[in-house]
Design an enzyme around this catalytic site. Structure first.
Site, short mmCIF file in Angstrom:
data_model
loop_
_atom_site.label_atom_id
_atom_site.label_comp_id
_atom_site.label_asym_id
_atom_site.label_seq_id
_atom_site.Cartn_x
_atom_site.Cartn_y
_atom_site.Cartn_z
N GLU A 89 3.81 -6.89 6.13
CA GLU A 89 2.69 -7.72 6.60
C GLU A 89 3.07 -9.20 6.64
O GLU A 89 2.68 -9.93 7.56
CB GLU A 89 1.47 -7.52 5.68
CG GLU A 89 0.88 -6.12 5.82
CD GLU A 89 -0.37 -5.90 4.98
OE1 GLU A 89 -0.70 -6.76 4.14
OE2 GLU A 89 -1.02 -4.86 5.18
N ASN A 122 -15.78 -8.75 4.43
CA ASN A 122 -15.52 -8.80 2.98
C ASN A 122 -14.53 -9.89 2.59
O ASN A 122 -13.77 -9.75 1.64
CB ASN A 122 -15.09 -7.42 2.49
CG ASN A 122 -13.86 -6.89 3.22
OD1 ASN A 122 -13.30 -7.59 4.06
ND2 ASN A 122 -13.43 -5.69 2.89
N LYS A 144 -10.61 -14.13 6.01
CA LYS A 144 -11.20 -13.57 7.23
C LYS A 144 -12.26 -14.51 7.80
O LYS A 144 -12.73 -15.43 7.11
CB LYS A 144 -11.83 -12.21 6.89
CG LYS A 144 -10.83 -11.15 6.42
CD LYS A 144 -11.54 -9.82 6.17
CE LYS A 144 -10.56 -8.72 5.77
NZ LYS A 144 -11.21 -7.40 5.71
N HIS A 203 -8.41 -10.27 3.17
CA HIS A 203 -7.45 -9.16 3.19
C HIS A 203 -6.42 -9.45 2.12
O HIS A 203 -6.01 -10.60 1.93
CB HIS A 203 -6.74 -9.06 4.55
CG HIS A 203 -5.54 -8.16 4.48
ND1 HIS A 203 -5.65 -6.80 4.56
CD2 HIS A 203 -4.21 -8.41 4.28
CE1 HIS A 203 -4.45 -6.24 4.43
NE2 HIS A 203 -3.55 -7.21 4.25
N TYR A 230 -4.10 -3.22 11.39
CA TYR A 230 -5.06 -2.18 10.99
C TYR A 230 -4.74 -0.85 11.67
O TYR A 230 -5.66 -0.10 12.01
CB TYR A 230 -6.49 -2.63 11.29
CG TYR A 230 -7.03 -3.68 10.33
CD1 TYR A 230 -6.82 -3.57 8.96
CD2 TYR A 230 -7.78 -4.76 10.80
CE1 TYR A 230 -7.32 -4.52 8.08
CE2 TYR A 230 -8.30 -5.71 9.92
CZ TYR A 230 -8.06 -5.57 8.56
OH TYR A 230 -8.58 -6.51 7.68
#
Ligand code: IDP
Ligand code: MG
Length: 155
Positions: free
Chosen positions: A126, A112, A9, A115, A49
């Site tokens: 995905e 965080n 990320k 993913h 998401y």
């Protein structure tokens, strides 16, 4: 072998932690079968998401996921989905165990670092969202000869 989607990320890319995270995945014995940098947009994030679009934090999550390019990875190994989730740690970096990627590098419930797909079924969906088939590679690595025993590979 199982494949899973990992996204480094913006909280990873912008802080110069790409090498740290990729290094952990490699050191574990996982295979990097695909990897590219890309800029995410609203459309792909709404899909990725979709389980969170109604949450109050969704606009902020979108913004943080578009703040810089991300690195998307196809990571391969026996039970790779479960292994990489365990390496990532729980969602909130403040709650994640030390030794996990989030536990070691994040103090946030949102920013965080990574993913990781949460089930083999979702991993398939995905990976297809972020990679063309020709962007995922099969090649010789030490993993087969030096990381797994015969029992590990029997299925
Ligand atoms: P996961 O990434 O551990 O699978 P999910 O519940 O699927 O967690 O949420 C996806 C991402 O949305 C999280 O990694 C995090 O960046 C963000 N997120 C989840 N819950 C919150 C929250 O309560 N506040 C802010 N961001 C959140
Ligand atoms: Mg999730």
């Amino acid at each position: 072998m199982e494949q899973t989607l990992v996204i480094l990320k913006p909280s990873c890319v912008a802080r110069g932690l790409m090498g740290e995270v990729i290094g952990r995945l490699e050191a574990k014995g996982l295979i990097v079968a695909g990897m590219k940098m890309m800029q995410l947009d609203e459309q792909i994030l709404r899909e990725h998401y979709s389980h969170l679009v109604d949450k109050p934090f969704f606009p902020s999550l979108m913004k943080s996921m578009m703040a810089t390019p991300v690195v998307v990875m196809c990571v391969e190994g026996v039970e790779a989905v479960r292994v990489v989730r365990a390496m990532a740690g729980v969602t909130n970096g403040r709650n994640a165990a030390l030794g996990t990627i989030r536990g070691d590098f994040s103090v946030s419930g949102q920013k965080n670092i990574v993913h990781a797909s949460d089930s083999p079924e979702n991993a398939v969906v995905e990976l297809a969202r972020f990679f063309k088939p020709e962007e995922i590679f099969s090649y010789e690595t030490a993993a087969y000869s030096y990381c797994y025993g015969d029992d590990d590979l029997k299925d």
